[in-house]
Design a protein around this motif. Structure first.
Motif, PDB file in Angstrom:
ATOM      1  N   GLU A  90       0.769  -1.373   0.036  1.00 36.34           N
ATOM      2  CA  GLU A  90       0.012  -0.026   0.079  1.00 36.34           C
ATOM      3  C   GLU A  90       0.903   1.199   0.018  1.00 36.34           C
ATOM      4  O   GLU A  90       1.829   1.447   0.814  1.00 36.34           O
ATOM      5  CB  GLU A  90      -0.871  -0.004   1.172  1.00 36.34           C
ATOM      6  N   LEU A  91       0.553   2.136  -0.848  1.00 34.99           N
ATOM      7  CA  LEU A  91       1.181   3.401  -1.002  1.00 34.99           C
ATOM      8  C   LEU A  91       0.541   4.426   0.051  1.00 34.99           C
ATOM      9  O   LEU A  91      -0.771   4.602   0.361  1.00 34.99           O
ATOM     10  CB  LEU A  91       0.973   4.236  -2.220  1.00 34.99           C
ATOM     11  N   VAL A  92       1.530   4.756   1.199  1.00 38.20           N
ATOM     12  CA  VAL A  92       0.783   5.319   2.418  1.00 38.20           C
ATOM     13  C   VAL A  92       0.966   6.931   2.042  1.00 38.20           C
ATOM     14  O   VAL A  92      -0.203   7.747   2.291  1.00 38.20           O
ATOM     15  CB  VAL A  92       1.522   5.118   3.594  1.00 38.20           C
ATOM     16  N   GLY A  93       1.823   7.554   1.598  1.00 37.74           N
ATOM     17  CA  GLY A  93       1.854   8.923   1.196  1.00 37.74           C
ATOM     18  C   GLY A  93       3.308   9.213   0.193  1.00 37.74           C
ATOM     19  O   GLY A  93       3.607   8.325  -0.314  1.00 37.74           O
ATOM     20  N   PHE A  94       3.305  10.539   0.123  1.00 32.60           N
ATOM     21  CA  PHE A  94       4.434  11.237  -0.788  1.00 32.60           C
ATOM     22  C   PHE A  94       5.052  12.168  -0.085  1.00 32.60           C
ATOM     23  O   PHE A  94       4.522  12.667   0.897  1.00 32.60           O
ATOM     24  CB  PHE A  94       3.636  11.447  -2.194  1.00 32.60           C
ATOM     25  N   CYS A  95       6.286  12.706  -0.632  1.00 36.47           N
ATOM     26  CA  CYS A  95       6.587  14.034  -0.201  1.00 36.47           C
ATOM     27  C   CYS A  95       7.260  14.468  -1.898  1.00 36.47           C
ATOM     28  O   CYS A  95       7.965  13.777  -2.504  1.00 36.47           O
ATOM     29  CB  CYS A  95       7.913  13.622   0.843  1.00 36.47           C
ATOM     30  N   SER A  96       7.108  15.948  -1.940  1.00 30.96           N
ATOM     31  CA  SER A  96       7.497  16.489  -3.010  1.00 30.96           C
ATOM     32  C   SER A  96       7.830  18.116  -2.399  1.00 30.96           C
ATOM     33  O   SER A  96       7.131  18.872  -2.488  1.00 30.96           O
ATOM     34  CB  SER A  96       6.388  16.631  -4.207  1.00 30.96           C
ATOM     35  N   GLU A  97       9.201  18.091  -2.119  1.00 31.07           N
ATOM     36  CA  GLU A  97       9.722  19.348  -1.516  1.00 31.07           C
ATOM     37  C   GLU A  97      11.157  19.431  -2.226  1.00 31.07           C
ATOM     38  O   GLU A  97      11.848  18.485  -2.167  1.00 31.07           O
ATOM     39  CB  GLU A  97       9.647  19.238  -0.080  1.00 31.07           C
ATOM     40  N   GLN A  98      11.391  20.602  -2.294  1.00 31.92           N
ATOM     41  CA  GLN A  98      12.840  21.182  -2.701  1.00 31.92           C
ATOM     42  C   GLN A  98      13.623  20.243  -3.552  1.00 31.92           C
ATOM     43  O   GLN A  98      14.569  19.678  -3.576  1.00 31.92           O
ATOM     44  CB  GLN A  98      13.588  21.047  -1.232  1.00 31.92           C
ATOM     45  N   GLY A  99      12.869  19.621  -4.526  1.00 35.63           N
ATOM     46  CA  GLY A  99      13.427  18.760  -5.599  1.00 35.63           C
ATOM     47  C   GLY A  99      13.404  17.489  -5.182  1.00 35.63           C
ATOM     48  O   GLY A  99      13.851  16.570  -6.021  1.00 35.63           O
ATOM     49  N   HIS A 100      12.846  17.012  -3.977  1.00 33.81           N
ATOM     50  CA  HIS A 100      12.850  15.627  -3.672  1.00 33.81           C
ATOM     51  C   HIS A 100      11.440  15.013  -3.981  1.00 33.81           C
ATOM     52  O   HIS A 100      10.722  15.561  -3.594  1.00 33.81           O
ATOM     53  CB  HIS A 100      13.166  15.571  -2.282  1.00 33.81           C
ATOM     54  N   ASN A 101      11.480  13.959  -4.550  1.00 37.04           N
ATOM     55  CA  ASN A 101      10.299  13.340  -4.755  1.00 37.04           C
ATOM     56  C   ASN A 101      10.348  11.809  -4.285  1.00 37.04           C
ATOM     57  O   ASN A 101      11.029  11.038  -4.566  1.00 37.04           O
ATOM     58  CB  ASN A 101       9.897  13.230  -6.512  1.00 37.04           C
ATOM     59  N   MET A 102       9.368  11.703  -3.420  1.00 34.77           N
ATOM     60  CA  MET A 102       9.455  10.397  -2.544  1.00 34.77           C
ATOM     61  C   MET A 102       8.235   9.782  -2.268  1.00 34.77           C
ATOM     62  O   MET A 102       7.153  10.338  -2.276  1.00 34.77           O
ATOM     63  CB  MET A 102      10.377  10.656  -1.174  1.00 34.77           C
ATOM     64  N   LEU A 103       8.158   8.352  -2.396  1.00 38.12           N
ATOM     65  CA  LEU A 103       6.950   7.742  -2.127  1.00 38.12           C
ATOM     66  C   LEU A 103       7.146   6.929  -0.812  1.00 38.12           C
ATOM     67  O   LEU A 103       8.233   6.374  -0.723  1.00 38.12           O
ATOM     68  CB  LEU A 103       6.722   6.535  -3.188  1.00 38.12           C
ATOM     69  N   VAL A 104       6.094   6.990  -0.128  1.00 37.22           N
ATOM     70  CA  VAL A 104       6.083   6.465   1.393  1.00 37.22           C
ATOM     71  C   VAL A 104       5.366   5.045   1.396  1.00 37.22           C
ATOM     72  O   VAL A 104       3.885   5.348   1.099  1.00 37.22           O
ATOM     73  CB  VAL A 104       5.655   7.506   2.482  1.00 37.22           C
ATOM     74  N   TYR A 105       5.903   4.077   1.706  1.00 36.30           N
ATOM     75  CA  TYR A 105       4.962   2.524   1.655  1.00 36.30           C
ATOM     76  C   TYR A 105       4.841   2.253   2.860  1.00 36.30           C
ATOM     77  O   TYR A 105       5.816   2.327   3.978  1.00 36.30           O
ATOM     78  CB  TYR A 105       5.566   1.823   0.629  1.00 36.30           C
ATOM     79  N   GLU A 106       4.066   1.085   2.827  1.00 31.50           N
ATOM     80  CA  GLU A 106       4.012   0.050   4.167  1.00 31.50           C
ATOM     81  C   GLU A 106       5.450  -0.592   4.387  1.00 31.50           C
ATOM     82  O   GLU A 106       5.952  -0.620   3.491  1.00 31.50           O
ATOM     83  CB  GLU A 106       2.932  -0.872   4.013  1.00 31.50           C
ATOM     84  N   TYR A 107       5.617  -0.878   5.553  1.00 32.73           N
ATOM     85  CA  TYR A 107       6.837  -1.604   5.741  1.00 32.73           C
ATOM     86  C   TYR A 107       6.839  -2.898   6.106  1.00 32.73           C
ATOM     87  O   TYR A 107       5.646  -3.345   6.871  1.00 32.73           O
ATOM     88  CB  TYR A 107       7.737  -0.832   6.723  1.00 32.73           C
ATOM     89  N   TYR A 108       7.456  -3.731   5.681  1.00 34.80           N
ATOM     90  CA  TYR A 108       7.408  -5.406   5.934  1.00 34.80           C
ATOM     91  C   TYR A 108       8.763  -5.704   6.620  1.00 34.80           C
ATOM     92  O   TYR A 108       9.816  -5.905   6.074  1.00 34.80           O
ATOM     93  CB  TYR A 108       6.971  -6.191   5.042  1.00 34.80           C
ATOM     94  N   ARG A 109       8.648  -6.325   8.007  1.00 35.68           N
ATOM     95  CA  ARG A 109      10.068  -6.673   8.694  1.00 35.68           C
ATOM     96  C   ARG A 109      10.341  -7.905   8.217  1.00 35.68           C
ATOM     97  O   ARG A 109      11.639  -8.124   8.449  1.00 35.68           O
ATOM     98  CB  ARG A 109       9.384  -6.828  10.183  1.00 35.68           C
TER      99      ARG A 109
END
Length: 362
Positions: free
Chosen positions: A128-147
């Motif tokens: 699942e895609l949880v969120g994103f970040c688009s700031e200061q030239g950084h483009n990041m995707l935030v996902y669920e984490y699996y241990r």
């Protein structure tokens, strides 16, 4: 490599992130999309839209993207482990800015479209895609984490900290992954060609259920000179733009071969005739005696021979050289379901025999 080994000694715990307001045009682009749940999703309820995360929060949670928080590095960028004080853990994928067409705008418009598209994907076997970040030239995707890390970790890097995956668990992983690809190919509109199916992109939860990641980024794979990695590319994929759904089927067949043999798609430590997994294995897939010799020794013979043979038959169809002869993923799913039914397999088999044995606390 096991995900839990990436803990940084100088990392800091921070509070669960405050969601930063995205740029106005980016937020509007996302608001214009309806995040509807797709069929086959077992999550239920309304679809969950990805939310914006502040760059400062992600920097704190990853100890400024420290090497000790690095989970992996692919052709499109690096993935980091973000840890918060309340034990919330996420995976943050930083996409290399060089893959965006309009670098002067930091890829913002294109990235917003990608986030909106990925946010529509909801399936129990897809990360699942949880969120994103688009700031200061950084483009990041935030996902669920699996241990439990990836299937690649379990098959090839497990060492002494886990017992081998049982045969039933391997079949269950193949079936769950096939259902994820079927969903992308046949339930999503427009269809999603994954273009990066490999064992390192199949993450396992605590019950060893598979979750496919790195989906929805196919547009970037057509812009990179790098391919999936030696051994996963279908013969027709001489250029990234040649990739098709049937190429995904081939890559999935290679993953099934990994599950069957315990071998990597390409292993330079083997003698030359055995280095390329598909080339070595394909001529033996219909030979019962040869099949028994090529099955993963870690299974110690604990598998139903008929189930093994049927599994090999499905692989043979998927890795055919001619893409038009490969089955659709819905056919692969049905074949795996039939395999399970005919074998009278208990899909809630001895999970404990396949669990990692080390402490899984954060």
């Amino acid at each position: 490599m096991h995900a839990e080994s990436f803990e940084s000694s100088n990392s800091v715990d921070v509070k669960t992130p405050q969601k930063a307001p995205p740029p106005a045009d980016f937020a509007q682009s996302l608001n214009d999309n309806v995040f509807a749940s797709r069929l086959n999703s077992k999550k239920g309820g309304a679809a969950r839209a990805a939310v914006p995360y502040a760059l400062s929060d992600l920097q704190s949670a990853t100890a400024s993207f420290a090497a000790g928080r690095l989970l992996g590095e692919g052709s499109l960028g690096r993935v980091y482990r973000a840890k918060y004080a309340d034990n919330k853990v996420l995976a943050v994928k930083k996409i290399d800015s060089s893959y965006f067409h309009d670098s002067n705008k930091d890829g913002g418009d294109e990235f917003s479209e990608i986030v909106a598209s990925i946010s529509k994907v909801h399936h129990p076997n897809i990360v699942e895609l949880v969120g994103f970040c688009s700031e200061q030239g950084h483009n990041m995707l935030v996902y669920e984490y699996y241990r439990n890390g990836s299937l690649h970790d379990f098959l090839h890097n497990s060492g002494d900290f886990s017992n081998p995956l049982t045969w039933n668990t391997r079949v269950r992983i193949a079936l769950g992954t096939a259902r994820a690809v079927e969903y992308l190919h046949e339930a999503c509109s427009p269809s999603v060609i994954h273009k990066n199916i490999k064992s390192s992109n199949i993450l396992l939860d605590l019950d060893l259920n598979p979750h496919l990641c790195d989906y929805g980024l196919g547009t970037f794979h057509t812009r990179t000179s790098q391919n999936l990695g030696v051994g996963y590319n279908a013969p027709e994929c001489t250029t990234p733009s040649a990739y098709s759904m049937k190429s995904d089927i081939y890559s999935f067949g290679v993953v099934m071969l990994e599950l069957l043999t315990g071998r990597m798609p390409f292993d330079h430590t083997k003698q030359k005739s055995e280095q390329a997994l598909v080339r070595w294995a394909t001529p033996q897939l219909h030979d019962i005696d040869a099949l028994a010799q090529m099955v993963d020794p870690a299974l110690r013979g604990l598998y139903p021979p008929k189930s093994l043979s049927r599994f090999a038959d499905i692989i043979a169809l998927c890795v055919q050289a001619e893409p038009e002869f490969r089955p659709a993923m819905s056919e692969v799913v049905q074949s795996l379901v039939t395999l399970v039914q005919r074998s009278s397999m208990n899909m809630k088999d001895d999970l404990a025999a396949s669990r990692r044995t080390e402490d899984l606390d954060y």
